[in-house]
Design an enzyme around this catalytic site. Structure first.
Site, mmCIF file in Angstrom:
data_model
loop_
_atom_site.group_PDB
_atom_site.id
_atom_site.type_symbol
_atom_site.label_atom_id
_atom_site.label_comp_id
_atom_site.label_asym_id
_atom_site.label_seq_id
_atom_site.Cartn_x
_atom_site.Cartn_y
_atom_site.Cartn_z
ATOM 1 C CE1 TYR A 1 3.584 -7.547 -8.856
ATOM 2 C CE2 TYR A 1 5.803 -8.015 -9.629
ATOM 3 C CZ TYR A 1 4.856 -7.105 -9.222
ATOM 4 O OH TYR A 1 5.158 -5.780 -9.174
ATOM 5 C CD GLU B 1 2.582 -3.796 -8.710
ATOM 6 O OE1 GLU B 1 3.377 -4.527 -8.102
ATOM 7 O OE2 GLU B 1 1.689 -3.139 -8.164
#
Lengths: 289, 381
Positions: free
Chosen positions: B101, B189
């Site tokens: 991530y 993101e």
């Protein structure tokens, strides 16, 4: 008595020639605020209702000895206006403008740590010391002078609670709307510390809302460092998680922090009664006096 | 403002972040021919503005044409958390060994942006943040300087990313921050960044939300907005430009200022009613905006009664009263009972103008809310 502003405060209005700037300058003057100058790039040499306008804040400070600024500048230029205010020797800058991009405010926040000027706002109704001065857009007629301080993230909620206080004869030392944006200048802890130091302020109302963790931090400060009693109110108990309720800040992530519940329990743990209604907030304040 | 995955990926690709080959499709046939040209396996991904698409059945992996057809048919037109899927992204499946991530967002507590990296990618990162916060490496960013390369490297090393891909991941992170700043993002993101079996890094997803307040300087992004609404009422609110949230009760609520409107909701609940909506007419509203607000709330068939709560500061009571009159006078019979509470700037002038044959008036917030709750209870019986 008061914190931050009184009838000696010498105010420069940034954006005084705009619609909002002009109207509220009139309202502020009518209330008794000492507005000494306006600052608008390219409008230097003009006058607005007898108030001299300068091209820069710097010049307004030099020529008229201004020590506080109120900013009514459109969002696209507002951060620059705040930087300009912070780059002078002003004691206080109050940014009324709604809709300043958050990343602009992050840069302002960085600059704030390097200067002595205090910022209130943005996206706030301003600050008022009843009977002396108001810097911003608060409706002066609902306030009355007295011994209760008030700090709030929401403008209209401030008016509501003041109305409940004034209706039963409880006056205010100073009321500050700190604004509901994610990044603001003066926060709850700053304002509470000022009220704690003020001899005239015998009790404080703190109005918070869902989102962020400022109320939880304020609760810790009250618990550790305040003798002045505080009564609280938290808006947004019924707000569903994940939905944005107007204020950019008023969103609940759903992860436990930032909810009305967590704020209320933090305040209760710090000995702060949190009213279910604005009327109950006034009851709680009355019991302190 | 939210961008779709495919829009964000275009922006990422232009900035040099590696993404899998993909095509957008709005029909089953288009999806199948996209899959044929990309080659199997392909992921078929719903393009809607909701999180958790995978779990909700909005992402499926097809290994041949039959599956591609079947899944595209399943996903196109499906209802995903209240939103209808009208387009899918058909994307080359990635043969990966690991999922990471990476993201950048604003830390409002610190008042500065924060870059984040975790080796626990491909899962709900909010859950990771809550249950195992140490699994996410964080670097706060001085907005005056931006994300220094050493900070990006430190985040990557702190997160425990494998040495062999550290350079690639920190390069993605640096690029993400540049985009975050240049494009006025509120969040940006990639979850997951996939590490392929060949040791490459690929952005397998893309989230990019833009600060609405900054759209004036991002006109090209503003044009990309594909607003989707849960229902016609939310669509109407979008057109009118209101801050509006639909709730499941029957007391319609209109007010000025987010804090006061939320308080009105809370009081409706406190006095035993259920709020039907949050509707903030905002500051300085003129008569027309007030009329539109009443139109909004009357259009909600769940609403049995309305409370109109105004405390004027910048908003003027006379303008509000004018708007209420105009809205109500257009009806032969007013559809739901309206309780009005007007205080603050020009409230007295407003009360003189207000047509009290059409509304009930209460002086305090508490009384107004209680009255509206009673009206709603009577109307729903």
């Amino acid at each position: 008595m008061s914190i931050l502003v009184d009838d000696d405060t010498r105010v420069v209005v940034q954006g005084i020639t705009g619609g909002e700037g002009k109207f509220h300058t009139g309202q502020m003057e009518e209330y008794g605020t000492n507005v000494v100058a306006g600052a608008v790039p390219g409008k230097g040499g003009q006058e607005v209702d007898g108030i001299p306008v300068y091209d820069t804040v710097d010049e307004a400070v030099r020529e008229e000895d201004a020590d506080a600024s109120v900013i009514f500048v459109p969002p696209a230029f507002a951060a620059d206006a705040v930087f300009e205010a912070l780059d002078t020797d002003l004691d206080l800058a109050v940014a009324i403008t709604e809709g300043i991009p958050t990343q602009d405010m992050a840069k302002v926040n960085k600059r704030l740590s390097e200067v002595d000027t205090r910022l209130i706002g943005p996206n706030c109704p301003g600050i008022i010391t009843p009977g002396e001065a108001k810097l911003g857009i608060l409706p002066g007629n609902i306030f009355t002078d007295g011994n209760v301080g008030l700090v709030s993230r929401s403008g209209t909620l401030t008016y509501q609670v003041v109305d409940n206080l004034t209706a039963r004869g409880i006056g205010q030392t100073t009321a500050i709307g700190i604004g509901g944006d994610p990044i603001i200048g003066t926060d709850f802890v700053d304002a509470l510390a000022l009220f704690e130091e003020d001899d005239e302020t015998e009790a404080v109302v703190m109005c918070g809302e869902i989102g962020g963790e400022d109320e939880e931090e304020a609760a810790a400060f009250i618990d550790e460092q305040m003798d002045t009693p505080v009564a609280g109110f938290i808006a947004g108990r019924t707000a569903p998680p994940g939905k944005r309720m107007g204020h950019a800040g008023a969103i609940v992530s759903g992860s436990g922090t930032g909810t009305a519940e967590s704020k209320i329990s933090a305040l209760n743990d710090a000995g702060v009664p949190v009213g279910d209604t604005p009327e109950e907030v006034a009851d709680n304040i009355e019991s302190f006096l | 403002m939210k961008l779709h995955e495919y829009q964000a990926k275009d922006i990422f690709a232009d900035a040099g972040i590696p993404i899998p080959e993909s095509q957008l499709a709005t029909s089953v046939d288009d999806a199948v021919s996209a899959a044929e040209s990309i080659g199997y396996p392909v992921a078929i991904k719903a393009q809607v503005h909701v999180g958790g698409r995978g779990k909700a059945g909005g992402i499926k992996l097809a290994s041949d044409a039959d599956e591609a057809r079947e899944y595209a048919d399943d996903i196109l037109g499906m209802d995903l958390k209240g939103y209808t899927v009208e387009q899918v992204l058909v994307e080359a499946g990635v043969d990966f060994t690991n999922e990471l991530y990476v993201g950048v967002t604003m830390d409002r507590g610190e008042g500065k942006p924060v870059a984040m990296v975790s080796t626990q990618g491909g899962v709900n990162i909010e859950e990771v943040a809550e249950e195992n916060p140490d699994a996410i490496a964080r670097e706060h960013i001085d907005p005056a300087f931006g994300l220094h390369p050493y900070q990006a490297r430190r985040a990557v090393y702190d997160a425990g990313v494998d040495q062999s891909v550290a350079r690639g991941v920190s390069s993605i992170l640096t690029t993400l921050y540049d985009l975050y700043e240049e494009r006025d993002a509120s969040d940006i993101e990639i979850n997951p960044v996939m590490i392929t079996s060949d040791g490459d890094v690929v952005a397998a997803d893309a989230v990019m939300n833009i600060d609405d307040d900054a759209l004036f300087r991002q006109p090209d992004l503003a044009e990309m907005e594909e607003e989707t609404y849960e229902d016609d009422l939310e669509k109407k609110a979008g057109e009118y430009g209101f801050d509006y949230v639909r709730l499941d009760g029957n007391v319609g609520i209109i007010g000025n200022g987010a804090g006061l409107v939320m308080t009105t909701l809370d009081l409706v609940d406190y006095y035993g009613g259920k709020p039907a909506n949050f509707l903030d007419i905002g500051g300085g509203a003129k008569a027309e905006r007030v009329t539109n607000a009443l139109d909004m709330v009357f259009s909600d068939e769940n609403v049995d009664a309305v409370v109109f709560n105004i405390f004027g500061g910048i908003t003027r009571g006379d303008e509000v009263a004018k708007g209420i009159n105009e809205a109500l006078e257009s009806f032969d019979e007013i559809p739901k009972k309206v309780v009005v509470r007007l205080a603050g700037t020009n409230a007295e002038e407003g009360m003189e103008i207000l047509n009290t044959d059409l509304v009930e008036v209460e002086e305090t917030l508490e009384d107004a809310v209680q009255r509206a709750v009673e009206n709603a209870q009577e109307a729903s019986q």
